[in-house]
Design a protein around this motif. Structure first.
Motif, mmCIF file in Angstrom:
data_model
loop_
_atom_site.group_PDB
_atom_site.id
_atom_site.type_symbol
_atom_site.label_atom_id
_atom_site.label_comp_id
_atom_site.label_asym_id
_atom_site.label_seq_id
_atom_site.Cartn_x
_atom_site.Cartn_y
_atom_site.Cartn_z
ATOM 1 N N CYS A 24 0.885 -1.220 0.066
ATOM 2 C CA CYS A 24 -0.388 0.309 -0.629
ATOM 3 C C CYS A 24 0.384 0.821 0.093
ATOM 4 C CB CYS A 24 -0.765 0.176 1.272
ATOM 5 S SG CYS A 24 -2.268 -1.334 1.290
ATOM 6 N N VAL A 25 0.382 2.297 -0.714
ATOM 7 C CA VAL A 25 1.475 3.126 -0.784
ATOM 8 C C VAL A 25 0.122 4.124 -0.679
ATOM 9 C CG1 VAL A 25 2.762 2.510 -2.024
ATOM 10 C CG2 VAL A 25 1.348 3.907 -3.645
ATOM 11 N N ASP A 26 0.499 5.997 -0.640
ATOM 12 C CA ASP A 26 0.172 7.399 -0.812
ATOM 13 C C ASP A 26 0.952 7.876 -1.237
ATOM 14 O OD1 ASP A 26 -1.901 8.747 0.763
ATOM 15 O OD2 ASP A 26 -0.591 9.415 2.443
ATOM 16 N N VAL B 239 -2.923 2.642 -8.644
ATOM 17 C CA VAL B 239 -2.423 1.776 -8.892
ATOM 18 C C VAL B 239 -0.668 2.957 -8.844
ATOM 19 C CG1 VAL B 239 -1.587 -0.258 -10.227
ATOM 20 C CG2 VAL B 239 -3.252 -0.285 -9.009
ATOM 21 N N TYR B 240 0.180 2.592 -8.749
ATOM 22 C CA TYR B 240 1.422 2.883 -9.338
ATOM 23 C C TYR B 240 2.951 1.949 -9.447
ATOM 24 C CZ TYR B 240 -0.687 7.022 -7.355
ATOM 25 O OH TYR B 240 -1.640 8.587 -7.275
ATOM 26 N N PHE B 241 2.934 1.703 -10.492
ATOM 27 C CA PHE B 241 4.226 0.842 -10.883
ATOM 28 C C PHE B 241 5.416 1.692 -10.933
ATOM 29 C CE2 PHE B 241 6.446 -2.065 -13.935
ATOM 30 C CZ PHE B 241 6.693 -3.390 -13.288
ATOM 31 N N PHE B 242 6.922 1.160 -10.191
ATOM 32 C CA PHE B 242 8.279 2.384 -10.094
ATOM 33 C C PHE B 242 9.048 1.389 -9.637
ATOM 34 C CE2 PHE B 242 5.818 3.164 -6.621
ATOM 35 C CZ PHE B 242 6.326 3.722 -5.267
ATOM 36 N N ASP B 243 10.499 1.839 -9.766
ATOM 37 C CA ASP B 243 11.640 1.602 -9.769
ATOM 38 C C ASP B 243 11.872 2.720 -8.113
ATOM 39 O OD1 ASP B 243 13.030 -0.002 -11.765
ATOM 40 O OD2 ASP B 243 12.951 1.622 -12.877
ATOM 41 N N PHE B 244 12.284 1.459 -7.351
ATOM 42 C CA PHE B 244 12.829 1.820 -6.058
ATOM 43 C C PHE B 244 14.003 3.377 -6.289
ATOM 44 C CE2 PHE B 244 15.663 2.110 -2.200
ATOM 45 C CZ PHE B 244 14.344 3.006 -1.279
ATOM 46 N N ASP B 245 14.511 3.304 -7.114
ATOM 47 C CA ASP B 245 16.026 4.173 -8.019
ATOM 48 C C ASP B 245 15.082 5.336 -7.893
ATOM 49 O OD1 ASP B 245 17.709 2.577 -7.147
ATOM 50 O OD2 ASP B 245 17.884 1.743 -8.835
ATOM 51 N N ILE C 234 5.137 9.773 -4.193
ATOM 52 C CA ILE C 234 4.666 8.269 -3.221
ATOM 53 C C ILE C 234 4.781 8.565 -1.726
ATOM 54 C CG2 ILE C 234 4.843 6.533 -3.270
ATOM 55 C CD1 ILE C 234 3.062 7.025 -5.302
ATOM 56 N N THR C 235 4.510 8.219 -0.463
ATOM 57 C CA THR C 235 5.337 8.128 0.212
ATOM 58 C C THR C 235 4.594 6.846 0.882
ATOM 59 O OG1 THR C 235 2.749 8.925 1.745
ATOM 60 C CG2 THR C 235 5.208 10.511 1.319
ATOM 61 N N TRP C 236 5.006 6.358 2.040
ATOM 62 C CA TRP C 236 3.816 4.536 2.464
ATOM 63 C C TRP C 236 3.488 5.102 3.454
ATOM 64 C CZ3 TRP C 236 7.597 4.409 -0.762
ATOM 65 C CH2 TRP C 236 7.881 3.429 -1.599
ATOM 66 N N GLN C 237 2.766 5.952 4.044
ATOM 67 C CA GLN C 237 2.025 6.666 4.889
ATOM 68 C C GLN C 237 1.079 5.504 4.528
ATOM 69 O OE1 GLN C 237 1.315 10.985 5.307
ATOM 70 N NE2 GLN C 237 3.876 11.103 5.436
ATOM 71 N N GLY C 238 -0.184 5.412 5.801
ATOM 72 C CA GLY C 238 -0.997 4.778 5.943
ATOM 73 C C GLY C 238 -0.804 2.775 5.695
ATOM 74 N N VAL D 86 5.012 -2.230 -7.035
ATOM 75 C CA VAL D 86 3.710 -1.986 -7.071
ATOM 76 C C VAL D 86 2.723 -1.514 -6.191
ATOM 77 C CG1 VAL D 86 1.832 -3.174 -8.418
ATOM 78 C CG2 VAL D 86 3.905 -3.537 -9.387
ATOM 79 N N GLY D 87 2.325 -0.226 -6.379
ATOM 80 C CA GLY D 87 1.727 -0.079 -4.854
ATOM 81 C C GLY D 87 -0.025 0.615 -5.408
ATOM 82 N N VAL D 88 -0.650 0.155 -4.459
ATOM 83 C CA VAL D 88 -2.162 0.960 -4.460
ATOM 84 C C VAL D 88 -2.734 1.935 -3.589
ATOM 85 C CG1 VAL D 88 -2.982 -1.105 -2.823
ATOM 86 C CG2 VAL D 88 -4.498 -0.356 -4.685
ATOM 87 N N ILE D 89 -3.310 2.899 -3.833
ATOM 88 C CA ILE D 89 -3.531 3.418 -2.291
ATOM 89 C C ILE D 89 -4.809 2.917 -1.792
ATOM 90 C CG2 ILE D 89 -4.718 6.055 -2.019
ATOM 91 C CD1 ILE D 89 -3.665 6.784 -3.879
ATOM 92 N N PRO D 90 -5.026 2.262 -0.376
ATOM 93 C CA PRO D 90 -5.724 1.931 0.270
ATOM 94 C C PRO D 90 -6.933 2.467 0.960
ATOM 95 C CG PRO D 90 -4.066 2.340 1.616
ATOM 96 C CD PRO D 90 -3.868 3.225 0.630
ATOM 97 N N SER D 91 -7.829 2.192 1.357
ATOM 98 C CA SER D 91 -8.651 2.349 1.657
ATOM 99 C C SER D 91 -8.406 1.877 2.933
ATOM 100 C CB SER D 91 -10.526 2.102 1.449
ATOM 101 O OG SER D 91 -11.330 2.121 2.074
#
Length: 159
Positions: free
Chosen positions: A46-48, A57-63, A69-73, A99-104
């Motif tokens: 999950c990402v914010d 949905v987001y797809f990206f390189d960590f670099d 993007i934050t990982w809050q939540g 591969v991240g998704v914004i959660p509820s």
């Protein structure tokens, strides 16, 4: 995340690369030895994202993490972003795709089921992971057809 369990149940991965699907749960920094043991890592989490909507949905390189993007939540005590950064500082981080998704965000009630938006997003995330693995030369065989809604209530048991 439930998606890792769905991938384990529904697919067999073969070819020149070994693929291990691991549900890291909320282990975050305890995953460092595991992360460093691989040549390549795909993190599903999950990402914010500033201004983003639930289920995006987001797809990206960590670099190359997008600035929004934050990982809050996330459910991690130590966020996955910080875990990856700690591993990177030590010089042990393999290439990582996210591969991240914004959660509820749920309230005080713990639940294993997914919001409608995140359940729908999991289909997109599944396709992203499978397509990326195929780009890496992994042969994928579908062996079952469980849905994310069938997997979610049982994820805590592991697969």
């Amino acid at each position: 995340m439930h998606l890792s369990n769905l991938l384990k149940v529904n697919y067999r991965f073969e070819g020149p690369h070994q693929v291990d699907v691991i549900d890291g749960g909320t282990l975050a920094q305890l995953l460092i030895p595991l992360i460093t043991s691989y040549d390549y890592v795909i993190v599903i989490d999950c990402v914010d994202a500033g201004g983003g909507k639930i289920g995006e949905v987001y797809f990206f390189d960590f670099d190359n993490v997008p600035n929004v993007i934050t990982w809050q939540g996330s459910a991690h005590e130590v966020e996955m972003l910080q875990t990856l950064r700690m591993t990177e500082v030590n010089g042990d981080l393999p290439p990582v795709k996210i591969v991240g998704v914004i959660p509820s965000i749920i309230g005080s009630e713990t639940a294993f089921d997914l919001s409608k938006e995140v359940a729908e997003a999991s289909v997109t995330m599944e396709k992203i992971v499978l397509n990326h693995l195929q780009e890496l030369g992994v042969e994928i065989t579908r062996i079952d057809s469980k849905t994310i809604d069938e997997i979610a209530p049982l994820s805590y048991k592991g697969f």
